[in-house]
Every structure is written in C-alpha cells, then in structure tokens.
Design a protein around this motif. Sequence first.
Motif, PDB file in Angstrom:
ATOM      1  N   ARG A  40       1.052 -22.918  -4.335  1.00  0.00           N
ATOM      2  CA  ARG A  40       0.048 -22.393  -3.262  1.00  0.00           C
ATOM      3  C   ARG A  40       0.426 -20.996  -2.580  1.00  0.00           C
ATOM      4  NH1 ARG A  40      -4.209 -24.810  -0.584  1.00  0.00           N
ATOM      5  NH2 ARG A  40      -3.636 -26.632  -1.531  1.00  0.00           N
ATOM      6  N   SER A  41       1.623 -20.825  -2.252  1.00  0.00           N
ATOM      7  CA  SER A  41       2.078 -19.547  -1.692  1.00  0.00           C
ATOM      8  C   SER A  41       1.827 -18.646  -2.643  1.00  0.00           C
ATOM      9  CB  SER A  41       3.530 -19.838  -1.324  1.00  0.00           C
ATOM     10  OG  SER A  41       3.948 -18.463  -1.001  1.00  0.00           O
ATOM     11  N   VAL A  42       2.214 -18.540  -4.024  1.00  0.00           N
ATOM     12  CA  VAL A  42       2.148 -17.643  -4.991  1.00  0.00           C
ATOM     13  C   VAL A  42       0.574 -17.255  -5.056  1.00  0.00           C
ATOM     14  CG1 VAL A  42       2.198 -17.263  -7.429  1.00  0.00           C
ATOM     15  CG2 VAL A  42       4.175 -18.023  -6.131  1.00  0.00           C
ATOM     16  N   LEU A  43      -0.193 -18.364  -5.172  1.00  0.00           N
ATOM     17  CA  LEU A  43      -1.618 -18.075  -5.507  1.00  0.00           C
ATOM     18  C   LEU A  43      -2.451 -17.390  -4.225  1.00  0.00           C
ATOM     19  CD1 LEU A  43      -2.862 -21.305  -7.448  1.00  0.00           C
ATOM     20  CD2 LEU A  43      -2.692 -18.833  -8.148  1.00  0.00           C
ATOM     21  N   THR A  44      -1.877 -17.906  -2.911  1.00  0.00           N
ATOM     22  CA  THR A  44      -2.396 -17.233  -1.872  1.00  0.00           C
ATOM     23  C   THR A  44      -2.051 -15.708  -1.840  1.00  0.00           C
ATOM     24  OG1 THR A  44      -2.251 -19.268  -0.601  1.00  0.00           O
ATOM     25  CG2 THR A  44      -2.482 -17.058   0.548  1.00  0.00           C
ATOM     26  N   GLU A  45      -0.957 -15.256  -2.194  1.00  0.00           N
ATOM     27  CA  GLU A  45      -0.330 -13.984  -2.328  1.00  0.00           C
ATOM     28  C   GLU A  45      -1.049 -13.370  -3.505  1.00  0.00           C
ATOM     29  OE1 GLU A  45       1.715 -12.057  -0.756  1.00  0.00           O
ATOM     30  OE2 GLU A  45       1.821 -13.897   0.980  1.00  0.00           O
ATOM     31  N   GLN A  46      -1.570 -13.938  -4.620  1.00  0.00           N
ATOM     32  CA  GLN A  46      -2.176 -13.184  -5.982  1.00  0.00           C
ATOM     33  C   GLN A  46      -3.647 -13.017  -5.088  1.00  0.00           C
ATOM     34  OE1 GLN A  46      -1.902 -15.804  -9.142  1.00  0.00           O
ATOM     35  NE2 GLN A  46       0.121 -15.251  -9.666  1.00  0.00           N
ATOM     36  N   TYR A  47      -4.482 -13.998  -4.444  1.00  0.00           N
ATOM     37  CA  TYR A  47      -5.745 -13.808  -4.169  1.00  0.00           C
ATOM     38  C   TYR A  47      -5.526 -12.645  -2.936  1.00  0.00           C
ATOM     39  CZ  TYR A  47      -8.254 -17.479  -6.314  1.00  0.00           C
ATOM     40  OH  TYR A  47      -8.846 -18.191  -7.349  1.00  0.00           O
ATOM     41  N   GLY A  48      -4.658 -12.644  -1.955  1.00  0.00           N
ATOM     42  CA  GLY A  48      -4.693 -11.758  -1.177  1.00  0.00           C
ATOM     43  C   GLY A  48      -4.662 -10.082  -1.602  1.00  0.00           C
ATOM     44  N   GLU A  49      -3.579 -10.074  -2.852  1.00  0.00           N
ATOM     45  CA  GLU A  49      -3.669  -8.753  -3.595  1.00  0.00           C
ATOM     46  C   GLU A  49      -4.774  -8.427  -3.900  1.00  0.00           C
ATOM     47  OE1 GLU A  49      -1.090  -6.742  -3.381  1.00  0.00           O
ATOM     48  OE2 GLU A  49       0.463  -7.981  -2.092  1.00  0.00           O
ATOM     49  N   ARG A  50      -5.386  -9.454  -4.700  1.00  0.00           N
ATOM     50  CA  ARG A  50      -6.815  -8.996  -5.325  1.00  0.00           C
ATOM     51  C   ARG A  50      -7.787  -8.492  -4.201  1.00  0.00           C
ATOM     52  NH1 ARG A  50     -10.165 -13.566  -8.881  1.00  0.00           N
ATOM     53  NH2 ARG A  50     -12.001 -12.227  -9.276  1.00  0.00           N
ATOM     54  N   ALA A  51      -7.708  -9.206  -3.106  1.00  0.00           N
ATOM     55  CA  ALA A  51      -8.660  -8.700  -2.072  1.00  0.00           C
ATOM     56  C   ALA A  51      -8.296  -7.450  -1.505  1.00  0.00           C
ATOM     57  CB  ALA A  51      -8.694  -9.756  -0.952  1.00  0.00           C
ATOM     58  N   LEU A  52      -7.004  -7.054  -1.424  1.00  0.00           N
ATOM     59  CA  LEU A  52      -6.595  -5.888  -0.820  1.00  0.00           C
ATOM     60  C   LEU A  52      -7.259  -4.731  -1.884  1.00  0.00           C
ATOM     61  CD1 LEU A  52      -5.069  -4.162   1.150  1.00  0.00           C
ATOM     62  CD2 LEU A  52      -3.018  -4.657  -0.410  1.00  0.00           C
ATOM     63  N   ALA A  53      -6.795  -4.963  -3.280  1.00  0.00           N
ATOM     64  CA  ALA A  53      -7.257  -3.816  -4.243  1.00  0.00           C
ATOM     65  C   ALA A  53      -8.790  -3.704  -4.096  1.00  0.00           C
ATOM     66  CB  ALA A  53      -6.992  -4.354  -5.685  1.00  0.00           C
ATOM     67  N   ILE A  54      -9.599  -4.632  -3.778  1.00  0.00           N
ATOM     68  CA  ILE A  54     -10.928  -4.544  -3.606  1.00  0.00           C
ATOM     69  C   ILE A  54     -11.689  -3.782  -2.511  1.00  0.00           C
ATOM     70  CG2 ILE A  54     -13.069  -5.565  -3.618  1.00  0.00           C
ATOM     71  CD1 ILE A  54     -12.058  -8.112  -5.210  1.00  0.00           C
ATOM     72  N   ALA A  55     -10.759  -4.332  -1.488  1.00  0.00           N
ATOM     73  CA  ALA A  55     -10.885  -3.562  -0.047  1.00  0.00           C
ATOM     74  C   ALA A  55     -10.578  -2.163  -0.330  1.00  0.00           C
ATOM     75  CB  ALA A  55     -10.270  -4.378   1.107  1.00  0.00           C
ATOM     76  N   ARG A  56      -9.622  -1.635  -0.798  1.00  0.00           N
ATOM     77  CA  ARG A  56      -8.992  -0.232  -1.104  1.00  0.00           C
ATOM     78  C   ARG A  56     -10.330   0.498  -1.801  1.00  0.00           C
ATOM     79  NH1 ARG A  56      -2.852  -0.911  -2.573  1.00  0.00           N
ATOM     80  NH2 ARG A  56      -1.888  -1.261  -0.306  1.00  0.00           N
ATOM     81  N   SER A  57     -10.705  -0.001  -3.006  1.00  0.00           N
ATOM     82  CA  SER A  57     -11.749   0.532  -3.464  1.00  0.00           C
ATOM     83  C   SER A  57     -13.099   0.933  -2.772  1.00  0.00           C
ATOM     84  CB  SER A  57     -11.958  -0.047  -4.871  1.00  0.00           C
ATOM     85  OG  SER A  57     -12.649  -1.494  -4.645  1.00  0.00           O
ATOM     86  N   VAL A  58     -13.433  -0.131  -1.990  1.00  0.00           N
ATOM     87  CA  VAL A  58     -14.390  -0.133  -1.061  1.00  0.00           C
ATOM     88  C   VAL A  58     -14.370   1.192  -0.126  1.00  0.00           C
ATOM     89  CG1 VAL A  58     -16.319  -1.306   0.477  1.00  0.00           C
ATOM     90  CG2 VAL A  58     -15.452  -2.580  -1.875  1.00  0.00           C
ATOM     91  N   ALA A  59     -13.065   0.745   0.488  1.00  0.00           N
ATOM     92  CA  ALA A  59     -12.859   1.792   1.640  1.00  0.00           C
ATOM     93  C   ALA A  59     -13.057   3.160   1.365  1.00  0.00           C
ATOM     94  CB  ALA A  59     -11.586   1.420   2.450  1.00  0.00           C
ATOM     95  N   ALA A  60     -12.706   3.493  -0.024  1.00  0.00           N
ATOM     96  CA  ALA A  60     -12.489   4.763  -0.437  1.00  0.00           C
ATOM     97  C   ALA A  60     -13.680   5.544  -1.020  1.00  0.00           C
ATOM     98  CB  ALA A  60     -11.522   5.013  -1.785  1.00  0.00           C
ATOM     99  N   ASP A  61     -14.949   4.617  -0.962  1.00  0.00           N
ATOM    100  CA  ASP A  61     -16.137   4.979  -1.407  1.00  0.00           C
ATOM    101  C   ASP A  61     -16.614   6.181  -0.506  1.00  0.00           C
ATOM    102  OD1 ASP A  61     -18.716   5.275  -2.549  1.00  0.00           O
ATOM    103  OD2 ASP A  61     -19.169   3.198  -2.913  1.00  0.00           O
ATOM    104  N   PRO A  62     -17.157   7.217  -1.086  1.00  0.00           N
ATOM    105  CA  PRO A  62     -17.642   8.314  -0.066  1.00  0.00           C
ATOM    106  C   PRO A  62     -18.992   7.743   0.716  1.00  0.00           C
ATOM    107  CG  PRO A  62     -17.158   9.226  -1.969  1.00  0.00           C
ATOM    108  CD  PRO A  62     -16.927   7.602  -2.297  1.00  0.00           C
ATOM    109  N   VAL A  63     -19.706   6.904   0.116  1.00  0.00           N
ATOM    110  CA  VAL A  63     -20.846   6.475   0.712  1.00  0.00           C
ATOM    111  C   VAL A  63     -20.557   5.446   1.886  1.00  0.00           C
ATOM    112  CG1 VAL A  63     -22.925   5.127   0.576  1.00  0.00           C
ATOM    113  CG2 VAL A  63     -22.299   6.783  -1.270  1.00  0.00           C
TER     114      VAL A  63
END
Length: 535
Positions: A40-63
């Motif tokens: 559970r701890s590992v999967l939580t970290e994996q999901y968190g890292e996945r969400a972080l990567a998506i959030a970074r890509s969205v936050a870097a969008d000029p629009v």
Amino acid sequence: MPKWALFPRMRFTRQVLLLQIGVVVLVVGLGVALVSSLLRSVLTEQYGERALAIARSVAADPVVVAGAAARRQGGPLEVRAQAVTASTNALFVVITDDKQIRLAHPTPSEVGKQVSTRADDALAGKEVVSAVQRGTLGVSVRSKVPIWQGKRVVGEVSVGFEVAALTGEVNQLIVLTSVFAAGALLLGAGASALLNRRLRRVTHGLEPHELTELLYEREAVLHGIGEGVLAVDAQQRVTVRNDEAERLLGTPLAVGTPLAELDLSPRVRKAVAEGLPVDNLLAVAGDRVLVVNSRAVRREERPLGTVLTFRDRTDLDTLTRELDGIRSLSDGLRAQRHEFANRLHTLSGLLQLGHHAEAEEYLQTLTETTGARAEPPGEQVADPYLQALLVAKSEQAQEKGMELRLSDDTLVLAAVTDPVAAGTVIGNLVDNALHAARMGPRRPAAVELGLLADGTTLHVSVVDSGPGVPESLRDKLFDEGVSTKLAPGHGLGLALARHAARAHGGDVWLADPGGGATGALFVAKLPGLLSGPAS
C-alpha cells in the motif's frame, strides 16, 4: 507444576505439532500484514509520483499559465483539464489561481469556488507529493504543483487518483501474496507433522516426564548396585558406566572413550571383541581379582553394543586364603595332638611294664625331634608380617612333605609398609613354587626363598626343585588364565603378583626357567615397600 501437566490429555508430540503450526500461522500472518502495508505504501508513492508528473506537465502549459495569471475560469483551462483527465485516467485535474479559486474542475458547478483542500504549500512555491486527502470527489491520492509566471506563482495544479483504484491493485497483490503464504503454511505444517512423527519414533512414544523418570531410575540403578557396570556401543566406545566400575577397574571411564585406549585386562577386551556371552570370567585389574559377566545387546538383529558387569572377588579370595591357612593350622594341630597322644600312650606303656631305661631313651628321642617343627626365621627377618607369612608357608610345606627354607643371604631388618602387597607377591610365588616342587621328580621336594633389603626396596627370589617352566608357557606365563594346574579357576596368581609389584613401581619376572639341576627361578623387585628398621 510441569508444563506438560497443563494438557494432561494431550500428548507432548501433539502439543509440539500444534505449537509449531501456530508459530507458522503467526509468522505467515505477520508476513502477509507486513507485505500488505508495504504494498500500500509503495503504490501510494507510485500514484503520487504519477500525479506529480501530470501536474507538472499541466503547470508548464503556456495556456494554463496565461489563464491562471488572468484568473479566467472555464474555457481553454477547462478543456485542457478534461483532456488530461481523460488521457491519464486520473480522478481529477484541478487548476486554481493564486487565491485558491477553482479555474477548472471536473464538476462545472465547482468552478469559481474555494478549493476544499488547502493549497498553501503549492502557492508558496512548494510541490506536494502523495497526499491522501478527501475532497469534493472523495478520498484520493493527490499531488499539487505551483504555476509559475516568471518568478511569481499565479496559481496551482492539483491532480488526484481515486483511492479505490489503489485499493484494487493492493488487493490483487495481497491475493497473490496470500496464495504463496497458504503454500508456505501448508509446507510448514507438513514439515511440522514429519518432525512430530520423527520425534515419536526417536522417543519410542514416551512422554517427557516418562523419559525423565527413566533417567532417574537409570541413575538410581547404576549407582545404587554393588556391581560395576560398563556398556560399550557397537564401535566399542564407552556409553554407560557407574562409579563402582571405575573403582574396580582402577581407571577413569569417560563416556565416548574407545575401549582400546583403556587399561583393561586382555580377557575383558577379548570378551567384548568376540561378542559372545561370558559368565563368571576371572580377570585381574590392578591388585584386584574381578568376576566378569558380558552380554551382547541387539535390537531387531542390529548390534547395539555390549554390557559388562564386574564383581570384586579379592575379598573373597583373601578370606579363602585365610580359611585355608586356618584349616591347615587346625589340621596340623590335630595331627600333633594325635601324635602327642600316641607318644604319651607309648611312654605310659613302657613305664607300666617297668622298662624305665627304654622310657628314658624314648623321652630323649622325643626331645631331639621336637625341634623339627617350623620356627620363626629369627634375626634374618625382623618384620612380624613377614615372619608370620614365612611360618605359615613353612607349615604348609611340611604338611605336604616338603621343605621351605630361607637362603643364606636373606636379611630384612626393616618394617614392611604394605603387608598386603608383600603377601600377594611372596605368597603367590611361594605357592606356585610349592606346587611345582611337589609335582616335580626331585626328592626331597624343596623351595628356597630369598629376601634381601636394599634401602626401601625389597628383593625377592624363589627357586623350587620342580621340573621348570615349559618353553610353550614362558612368554605368556604372567597372562591371566595361564597355568600348569589342571583344575579350573587357576592362572591368576602370577598376574596378581606382577600387578601388585608394578603398582609399587617394581616388577616380577622369570629369571631362569629351570629344567636342569634346579627348577624355575622367579625374582621380584618391590621399591618403597620397606621403611626404617623394625622395632
């Protein structure tokens, strides 16, 4: 109360089996729980890292950056957020301005409202990773990233994944882990059952308290009986012995010691090596005569070893020799009484018939022959024990029509420190010599004994008028059971004499086998057997 008494109706082996199975179940259960927590701890970290990567890509969008800076709600920001949500299977993608007002949200009615979970850290320029929080869409694993316009934070992007998806993956992994855990449990239970079966076979089905009682009984029997007990295994190593066996054999009997390394009689070694039953075998151990019995032990035709028992016959032999001496003395006194009575009758008859001259001559003859009886050795031997031994042996020789005389160079003015050892050596040598002289062809049969003191050392020499020692017996004359006597139970005297001499650092040996003008000559050297001059 013993632990086994807590389960009086349950066998010990079954208790062990249940305990082992319980331990296996506990270990497997703890293992599954630990694995589940880690998963559970590992999967939580994996999901968190996945969400972080998506959030970074969205936050870097000029629009997204321009829309957040202008605080424009919906429109292009909503389109971008829904597209990312659909492509990543995320639960939500939420965009807010720097006042934590939603600019894009999966639920259109929530746009323009304050976020339900604070985003202070993200608006302060920090990224938030793997935060499990409850929002308007339920509990989710989310990560938050600030939206930068230059060096200024103009908003933040929050991406989350549903906890139910996380739980589903954890459950799948737990099921797979449980299958392996069940296999491990079955394997452990099977191994425990085999171990339990092996334990029953090794202990022959006996309970621990029964084994304890057997141990106490064995110790009581071993150390409570008056006989020596020695058990050796099939490889002739000591396995069981008691204190009496060590005392009689005169040597330590450490468990595990090979029989070949012990100082035992050749007769005892032969009895063990042959593996045949032995009853009442006489053997010499030190200065003792032992009666040995031996039995080979087998179980289901498999040899387990040999058990020997020892009884001390030394005291019995001593009493027998003393009884023989008393009997010989009694017979001598009886013969003297009869002889004296006959002489008195003869003298009385001469006097009654008036033959006074003949009676006087007869008395003179009796006076001259009375000194033929054995007398103490006088000044040649001062020790009273040696004197008594010599008188007894002289009487014994006279009873058999032989003569025991001291050599001319005999001189012992010191006291004997160990009369038993002296009696054993001298007595056995003289007895053998008297027997040889009586069986020999020379007459008169005689034995000459020489005793000489050299400091504290006593030298003994015994020569007889017998036929000598046959050549076939000369090399093994001192072995147990070797004798020229035909009656059973002989062949121990010389062995005992040698053991007694060697116990004092001396020895007994055959100096001359004889066969010519004289019989055999035996010599003994006994160091430390004499002290100061006898008083």
